[in-house]
Scaffold this motif. Structure first.
Motif, PDB file in Angstrom:
ATOM      1  N   ASP A 117       0.853  -1.181   0.000  1.00 65.41           N
ATOM      2  CA  ASP A 117       0.000   0.000   0.000  1.00 65.41           C
ATOM      3  C   ASP A 117       0.894   1.237   0.000  1.00 65.41           C
ATOM      4  O   ASP A 117       2.113   1.141   0.172  1.00 65.41           O
ATOM      5  N   SER A 118       0.316   2.395  -0.211  1.00 64.85           N
ATOM      6  CA  SER A 118       1.111   3.606  -0.411  1.00 64.85           C
ATOM      7  C   SER A 118       1.972   3.975   0.804  1.00 64.85           C
ATOM      8  O   SER A 118       3.121   4.385   0.651  1.00 64.85           O
ATOM      9  N   ARG A 119       1.467   3.821   2.005  1.00 58.23           N
ATOM     10  CA  ARG A 119       2.244   4.179   3.200  1.00 58.23           C
ATOM     11  C   ARG A 119       3.445   3.246   3.359  1.00 58.23           C
ATOM     12  O   ARG A 119       4.567   3.695   3.607  1.00 58.23           O
ATOM     13  N   ARG A 167       6.013   4.103   0.697  1.00 57.92           N
ATOM     14  CA  ARG A 167       6.778   5.295   1.052  1.00 57.92           C
ATOM     15  C   ARG A 167       7.873   4.967   2.067  1.00 57.92           C
ATOM     16  O   ARG A 167       9.026   5.379   1.931  1.00 57.92           O
ATOM     17  N   ASP A 168       7.533   4.182   3.080  1.00 53.55           N
ATOM     18  CA  ASP A 168       8.513   3.832   4.113  1.00 53.55           C
ATOM     19  C   ASP A 168       9.661   3.007   3.535  1.00 53.55           C
ATOM     20  O   ASP A 168      10.823   3.239   3.878  1.00 53.55           O
ATOM     21  N   LEU A 169       9.347   2.054   2.653  1.00 58.29           N
ATOM     22  CA  LEU A 169      10.406   1.246   2.053  1.00 58.29           C
ATOM     23  C   LEU A 169      11.286   2.094   1.133  1.00 58.29           C
ATOM     24  O   LEU A 169      12.514   1.932   1.119  1.00 58.29           O
ATOM     25  N   ILE A 170      10.693   2.999   0.385  1.00 61.04           N
ATOM     26  CA  ILE A 170      11.486   3.882  -0.483  1.00 61.04           C
ATOM     27  C   ILE A 170      12.455   4.710   0.362  1.00 61.04           C
ATOM     28  O   ILE A 170      13.623   4.859   0.005  1.00 61.04           O
ATOM     29  N   ARG A 171      11.999   5.204   1.483  1.00 59.12           N
ATOM     30  CA  ARG A 171      12.889   5.967   2.371  1.00 59.12           C
ATOM     31  C   ARG A 171      14.026   5.083   2.889  1.00 59.12           C
ATOM     32  O   ARG A 171      15.177   5.525   2.962  1.00 59.12           O
ATOM     33  N   THR A 172      13.713   3.859   3.255  1.00 64.87           N
ATOM     34  CA  THR A 172      14.737   2.932   3.736  1.00 64.87           C
ATOM     35  C   THR A 172      15.747   2.621   2.643  1.00 64.87           C
ATOM     36  O   THR A 172      16.965   2.638   2.876  1.00 64.87           O
ATOM     37  N   ILE A 173      15.251   2.341   1.440  1.00 63.32           N
ATOM     38  CA  ILE A 173      16.144   2.057   0.309  1.00 63.32           C
ATOM     39  C   ILE A 173      17.027   3.260   0.018  1.00 63.32           C
ATOM     40  O   ILE A 173      18.240   3.128  -0.179  1.00 63.32           O
TER      41      ILE A 173
END
Length: 135
Positions: A117-119, A122-128
């Motif tokens: 889901d979008s949230r 977003r969290d995984l993109i920040r981690t990556i």
């Protein structure tokens, strides 16, 4: 693009009627042009339901279905004819295959973005992004 490569594999994470449509408004690749030796058709299409190839003038033919998927599931999720390929089940990946994907091809887990889901995305993109900055 299809004219330059021998075997084209297309990966579609969500097999549904919005993706597997009868007609498209535009195409982003050069259409087949046999007289120029260009425009190869996709060699295989891999979706979350199975592995397929296109049969000219007939539709999508099933090479194999993933475990737990029935031919009617594919037909319901496709807006054009689907030809049963004999009921073969897709072989699951080996431990070696999974290790290679997880450790070599995609150690940051970007492949998971397609199913979140979008949230969570977003969290995984920040981690990556944070891991990429450190490397």
């Amino acid at each position: 693009m299809f004219g330059f490569y021998r075997d084209i594999y297309i990966y579609v994470p969500r097999h549904d009627r919005r993706t597997f449509v009868t007609k498209v408004d535009f195409a982003t690749a050069v259409p087949p042009e046999p007289s120029r030796g260009q425009g190869r058709k996709p060699y295989r299409v891999v979706s979350n339901l199975g592995v397929f190839w296109f049969v000219p003038g007939k539709g999508l033919e099933v090479e194999s279905l993933h475990s737990g998927v029935a031919i009617d599931d594919v037909r319901d999720a496709t807006s054009f004819p689907v030809i049963s390929g004999g009921g073969r089940i897709t072989s699951p990946p080996t431990t070696t295959d999974l290790d290679f994907i997880r450790e070599v091809i995609d150690p940051l887990g970007a492949r998971d973005l397609e199913f979140m889901d979008s949230r969570s995305r977003r969290d995984l993109i920040r981690t990556i992004y944070a891991k990429e900055r450190l490397s």
